[in-house]
Write a protein that holds these residues in place. Sequence first.
Motif, PDB file in Angstrom:
ATOM      1  N   ARG A 117       0.842  -1.196   0.000  1.00  0.00           N
ATOM      2  CA  ARG A 117       0.000   0.000   0.000  1.00  0.00           C
ATOM      3  C   ARG A 117       0.879   1.249   0.000  1.00  0.00           C
ATOM      4  NH1 ARG A 117      -3.873  -0.384   4.901  1.00  0.00           N
ATOM      5  NH2 ARG A 117      -2.080  -1.420   5.815  1.00  0.00           N
ATOM      6  N   PRO A 118       0.370   2.358  -0.526  1.00  0.00           N
ATOM      7  CA  PRO A 118       1.218   3.547  -0.652  1.00  0.00           C
ATOM      8  C   PRO A 118       1.476   4.236   0.686  1.00  0.00           C
ATOM      9  CG  PRO A 118      -1.017   4.035  -1.363  1.00  0.00           C
ATOM     10  CD  PRO A 118      -0.963   2.552  -1.125  1.00  0.00           C
ATOM     11  N   VAL A 119       2.524   5.021   0.682  1.00  0.00           N
ATOM     12  CA  VAL A 119       2.833   5.915   1.794  1.00  0.00           C
ATOM     13  C   VAL A 119       2.563   7.335   1.309  1.00  0.00           C
ATOM     14  CG1 VAL A 119       4.649   6.816   3.290  1.00  0.00           C
ATOM     15  CG2 VAL A 119       4.594   4.372   2.746  1.00  0.00           C
ATOM     16  N   LEU A 120       1.783   8.089   2.073  1.00  0.00           N
ATOM     17  CA  LEU A 120       1.512   9.481   1.728  1.00  0.00           C
ATOM     18  C   LEU A 120       2.492  10.375   2.479  1.00  0.00           C
ATOM     19  CD1 LEU A 120      -1.172   8.246   0.656  1.00  0.00           C
ATOM     20  CD2 LEU A 120      -2.307  10.310   1.488  1.00  0.00           C
ATOM     21  N   VAL A 121       3.102  11.306   1.777  1.00  0.00           N
ATOM     22  CA  VAL A 121       3.987  12.282   2.409  1.00  0.00           C
ATOM     23  C   VAL A 121       3.435  13.667   2.125  1.00  0.00           C
ATOM     24  CG1 VAL A 121       6.332  13.186   2.584  1.00  0.00           C
ATOM     25  CG2 VAL A 121       5.984  10.765   2.046  1.00  0.00           C
ATOM     26  N   GLU A 122       3.016  14.344   3.193  1.00  0.00           N
ATOM     27  CA  GLU A 122       2.495  15.710   3.039  1.00  0.00           C
ATOM     28  C   GLU A 122       3.598  16.705   3.386  1.00  0.00           C
ATOM     29  OE1 GLU A 122       0.333  18.616   5.840  1.00  0.00           O
ATOM     30  OE2 GLU A 122      -1.262  17.310   5.083  1.00  0.00           O
ATOM     31  N   TYR A 123       3.835  17.629   2.479  1.00  0.00           N
ATOM     32  CA  TYR A 123       4.781  18.698   2.771  1.00  0.00           C
ATOM     33  C   TYR A 123       4.340  19.976   2.075  1.00  0.00           C
ATOM     34  CZ  TYR A 123       6.785  16.899  -1.666  1.00  0.00           C
ATOM     35  OH  TYR A 123       6.980  16.448  -2.949  1.00  0.00           O
ATOM     36  N   SER A 124       4.999  21.039   2.391  1.00  0.00           N
ATOM     37  CA  SER A 124       4.744  22.403   1.933  1.00  0.00           C
ATOM     38  C   SER A 124       3.648  23.055   2.764  1.00  0.00           C
ATOM     39  CB  SER A 124       4.410  22.473   0.438  1.00  0.00           C
ATOM     40  OG  SER A 124       4.570  23.816  -0.004  1.00  0.00           O
ATOM     41  N   SER A 125       2.370  22.692   2.535  1.00  0.00           N
ATOM     42  CA  SER A 125       1.236  23.190   3.330  1.00  0.00           C
ATOM     43  C   SER A 125       1.299  24.703   3.551  1.00  0.00           C
ATOM     44  CB  SER A 125       1.179  22.471   4.688  1.00  0.00           C
ATOM     45  OG  SER A 125       1.103  21.083   4.496  1.00  0.00           O
ATOM     46  N   PRO A 126       1.336  25.477   2.471  1.00  0.00           N
ATOM     47  CA  PRO A 126       1.445  26.927   2.629  1.00  0.00           C
ATOM     48  C   PRO A 126       0.106  27.577   2.939  1.00  0.00           C
ATOM     49  CG  PRO A 126       1.290  26.384   0.314  1.00  0.00           C
ATOM     50  CD  PRO A 126       1.266  25.073   1.058  1.00  0.00           C
ATOM     51  N   ASN A 127       0.168  28.788   3.436  1.00  0.00           N
ATOM     52  CA  ASN A 127      -1.013  29.630   3.610  1.00  0.00           C
ATOM     53  C   ASN A 127      -1.072  30.599   2.439  1.00  0.00           C
ATOM     54  OD1 ASN A 127      -1.568  28.495   6.161  1.00  0.00           O
ATOM     55  ND2 ASN A 127      -0.187  29.942   7.154  1.00  0.00           N
ATOM     56  N   THR A 128      -2.274  30.871   1.947  1.00  0.00           N
ATOM     57  CA  THR A 128      -2.382  31.744   0.775  1.00  0.00           C
ATOM     58  C   THR A 128      -2.464  33.223   1.157  1.00  0.00           C
ATOM     59  OG1 THR A 128      -4.783  31.424   0.733  1.00  0.00           O
ATOM     60  CG2 THR A 128      -3.459  29.973  -0.661  1.00  0.00           C
ATOM     61  N   ASN A 129      -1.894  33.575   2.300  1.00  0.00           N
ATOM     62  CA  ASN A 129      -1.833  34.993   2.678  1.00  0.00           C
ATOM     63  C   ASN A 129      -0.410  35.531   2.621  1.00  0.00           C
ATOM     64  OD1 ASN A 129      -1.137  33.346   4.902  1.00  0.00           O
ATOM     65  ND2 ASN A 129      -1.380  35.072   6.283  1.00  0.00           N
ATOM     66  N   LYS A 130       0.524  34.722   2.095  1.00  0.00           N
ATOM     67  CA  LYS A 130       1.918  35.172   2.067  1.00  0.00           C
ATOM     68  C   LYS A 130       2.723  34.242   1.157  1.00  0.00           C
ATOM     69  CE  LYS A 130       2.525  32.533   6.337  1.00  0.00           C
ATOM     70  NZ  LYS A 130       2.784  32.606   7.785  1.00  0.00           N
ATOM     71  N   PRO A 131       3.881  34.711   0.684  1.00  0.00           N
ATOM     72  CA  PRO A 131       4.723  33.856  -0.158  1.00  0.00           C
ATOM     73  C   PRO A 131       5.437  32.789   0.677  1.00  0.00           C
ATOM     74  CG  PRO A 131       5.789  35.967   0.214  1.00  0.00           C
ATOM     75  CD  PRO A 131       4.415  36.072   0.828  1.00  0.00           C
ATOM     76  N   LEU A 132       5.986  31.808  -0.012  1.00  0.00           N
ATOM     77  CA  LEU A 132       6.806  30.812   0.670  1.00  0.00           C
ATOM     78  C   LEU A 132       8.060  31.497   1.215  1.00  0.00           C
ATOM     79  CD1 LEU A 132       6.617  27.908  -1.955  1.00  0.00           C
ATOM     80  CD2 LEU A 132       5.165  28.263   0.035  1.00  0.00           C
ATOM     81  N   ASN A 164      -3.555  25.768   2.785  1.00  0.00           N
ATOM     82  CA  ASN A 164      -4.418  26.435   3.766  1.00  0.00           C
ATOM     83  C   ASN A 164      -4.951  27.713   3.124  1.00  0.00           C
ATOM     84  OD1 ASN A 164      -3.942  24.608   6.077  1.00  0.00           O
ATOM     85  ND2 ASN A 164      -1.833  25.308   5.840  1.00  0.00           N
ATOM     86  N   ASP A 165      -6.053  27.576   2.420  1.00  0.00           N
ATOM     87  CA  ASP A 165      -6.555  28.660   1.569  1.00  0.00           C
ATOM     88  C   ASP A 165      -7.750  29.387   2.164  1.00  0.00           C
ATOM     89  OD1 ASP A 165      -8.345  26.546   1.346  1.00  0.00           O
ATOM     90  OD2 ASP A 165      -8.719  26.861  -0.793  1.00  0.00           O
ATOM     91  N   ARG A 166      -8.062  29.141   3.427  1.00  0.00           N
ATOM     92  CA  ARG A 166      -9.191  29.804   4.067  1.00  0.00           C
ATOM     93  C   ARG A 166      -8.845  30.032   5.546  1.00  0.00           C
ATOM     94  NH1 ARG A 166     -11.071  26.992   7.758  1.00  0.00           N
ATOM     95  NH2 ARG A 166     -12.919  28.307   8.055  1.00  0.00           N
ATOM     96  N   GLY A 167      -9.628  30.868   6.190  1.00  0.00           N
ATOM     97  CA  GLY A 167      -9.406  31.113   7.605  1.00  0.00           C
ATOM     98  C   GLY A 167      -9.191  32.592   7.882  1.00  0.00           C
ATOM     99  N   ILE A 168      -9.050  32.913   9.143  1.00  0.00           N
ATOM    100  CA  ILE A 168      -8.967  34.307   9.559  1.00  0.00           C
ATOM    101  C   ILE A 168      -7.740  35.003   8.977  1.00  0.00           C
ATOM    102  CG2 ILE A 168      -7.715  33.807  11.704  1.00  0.00           C
ATOM    103  CD1 ILE A 168     -10.585  36.370  11.312  1.00  0.00           C
ATOM    104  N   HIS A 169      -6.613  34.280   8.846  1.00  0.00           N
ATOM    105  CA  HIS A 169      -5.396  34.896   8.314  1.00  0.00           C
ATOM    106  C   HIS A 169      -5.569  35.287   6.844  1.00  0.00           C
ATOM    107  CE1 HIS A 169      -5.394  30.578   8.036  1.00  0.00           C
ATOM    108  NE2 HIS A 169      -4.532  30.612   7.042  1.00  0.00           N
ATOM    109  N   ILE A 170      -6.323  34.472   6.092  1.00  0.00           N
ATOM    110  CA  ILE A 170      -6.597  34.797   4.692  1.00  0.00           C
ATOM    111  C   ILE A 170      -7.491  36.042   4.635  1.00  0.00           C
ATOM    112  CG2 ILE A 170      -7.457  33.917   2.494  1.00  0.00           C
ATOM    113  CD1 ILE A 170      -5.133  32.270   3.682  1.00  0.00           C
TER     114      ILE A 170
END
Length: 599
Positions: A117-132, A164-170
């Motif tokens: 079965r596959p292994v999922l690797v989550e990375y980056s996870s940026p917020n859309t209120n600022k650049p990387l 993370n494209d929603r929320g109070i920071h956005i």
Amino acid sequence: MHSIQQQLARQTAEVLSTLYHINIDPTKVAVQDTPPHFSGDFTIVLFPFLKAAGKSPDVLGKEIGEKLLESSDSVVSYTIVKGFLNLTLSHTFWVGFLKEGIVNTRFGFGQPSGDRRPVLVEYSSPNTNKPLHLGHIRNNLLGHAVAAILEANGNKVIRVNLVNDRGIHICKSMLAWMKYGKGETPEVTGMKGDQLVGSYYVRFDQELKKEIAQLTAKGLTPKEAEQQSVLISEAREMLRLWEEGDEEIRKLWSEMNQWVYVGFDATYERLGIHFDKTYYESDTYLEGKSIVNEGVSRGVLDKREDGSVWIDLSEQGMDEKLLLRSDGTSVYITQDIGTAILRAREYKPEQMIYVVGNEQNYHFEVLVKVLASLGYDVSEKIRHLSYGMVELPSGKMKSREGTVVDADDLMDEMFKTARKVTSALGKWSDEELAEQDALFETLGMGALKYYMLKVDPKKQMLFNPEESIDFNGNTGPFIQYTHARIASLMRKAATMQISNDPDTIDAHYEPDQAEIVLLRHLYRFPSVLKESAESLNPALVANFSYELAKLFNQFYQHLSVLNDPDPGKVAFRVSLSSFTGAVLRNSMGLLGVTLPEQM
């Protein structure tokens, strides 16, 4: 094929059974690399068997050593040092290893994943209120390297990003744009979209500080001032309207996020980062809210009089945790609950690895407990790769205050630093330097990636751009230069019609000690890969690569490769150089580092 360590462990277990009637699983026999300051290639740890055998360390070592000399085709001598049996392998073994390694161009890489079965690797996870920024660089490079190393060990890997494209920071950056933006767009300003949106997140914080200062001047405490802040109130109202699907708010949100995505994509491309699947919090939070409400109906979660939803984890040594606010809006963990279950349903993974900074350690402990409390076995598959923060010599960074180092700016700085350091070497004229931009990009990005990945992920690190580009230290450019030296050597060998075909190597060749030291390190690559995958630590691969480059340079300085009068030595050394280059490309490739053919 079994490694020599496995063979030695099995043969040692057989000797223990024959001589002392000690029955032991071969995997329990510790076979280690012999430390450099002792003679030998591999070491058997004797201490676990002393009591059962009723022998002193020296006697036990001598009796096992003699039996291994009889039973093993590979062992030619041994020494005993305080409970450790150091074994020296035959020249034939090392020559055979080199011949096999050249044929197996993907040496050290695992077999296809088959039905696993596959292994999922989550990375980056940026917020859309600022650049990387700089921290995102470490996150992305760790995620990319871990995914590649797991694949090299035979796992099927799914690279995922959660935006993370929603929320109070956005809403804060949106509100600031509405109030102060005067219709600015990336096209009008010439700015990357993520940087433009980020500038309004900073502007919100600046205006909020002004408002709080005015309120505190009237006698309010900072906390009271923030509670009465008009800006904060407007941002919260915008979030509520967003969650209700307000058409105007949703339109602006979609437009500004699109500016950011275009900017992100340009940064990812330059970093060499890609994903197999991207999730968006604006989609997954609904799943999370549904699951939380279901938990309320089942009596697992507590809905209070104000409408907020909580879980009490005090019996598990934690606090109470808010899962839904009183106005029905969700919090970070709400979407993480939904995302985890969506992924489990979609991929049925063996493991889900989250590459997230160590400031979120408690968050992931809570996430696992909440999922388990709700009855989801995905909780058992979650693994948090917790890494330390990155700082610059100037200190910590803060997004709200605009003191963050943008990823794009840092990559530009790495390019300029590579150009400056390389030009100082005096190898090229000004005209030639002007044509070397591709090389400077390769060196700058190699320096950045290697410097970030050579440090154990668990450790906090200080990133110094100048220090990362040093052709004589533990750096990417040193390894890149070593590879360019090997490539140059192979080009010269080709013009001299010297082949690296393993059939040209004499099976009875007796390697020099410098050659054996290099071969011994090359042999470690598969075990380093395995350990790196198990510990989710790319630093093991990075530092293996550095040691390999260092040992090759010692070999190159100690022995003549192309000009030795003995054609047998030339053939062996050319093949050894070619093999070293191939392993360096494999190991550094897992870190996302390109090795140039010439410098």
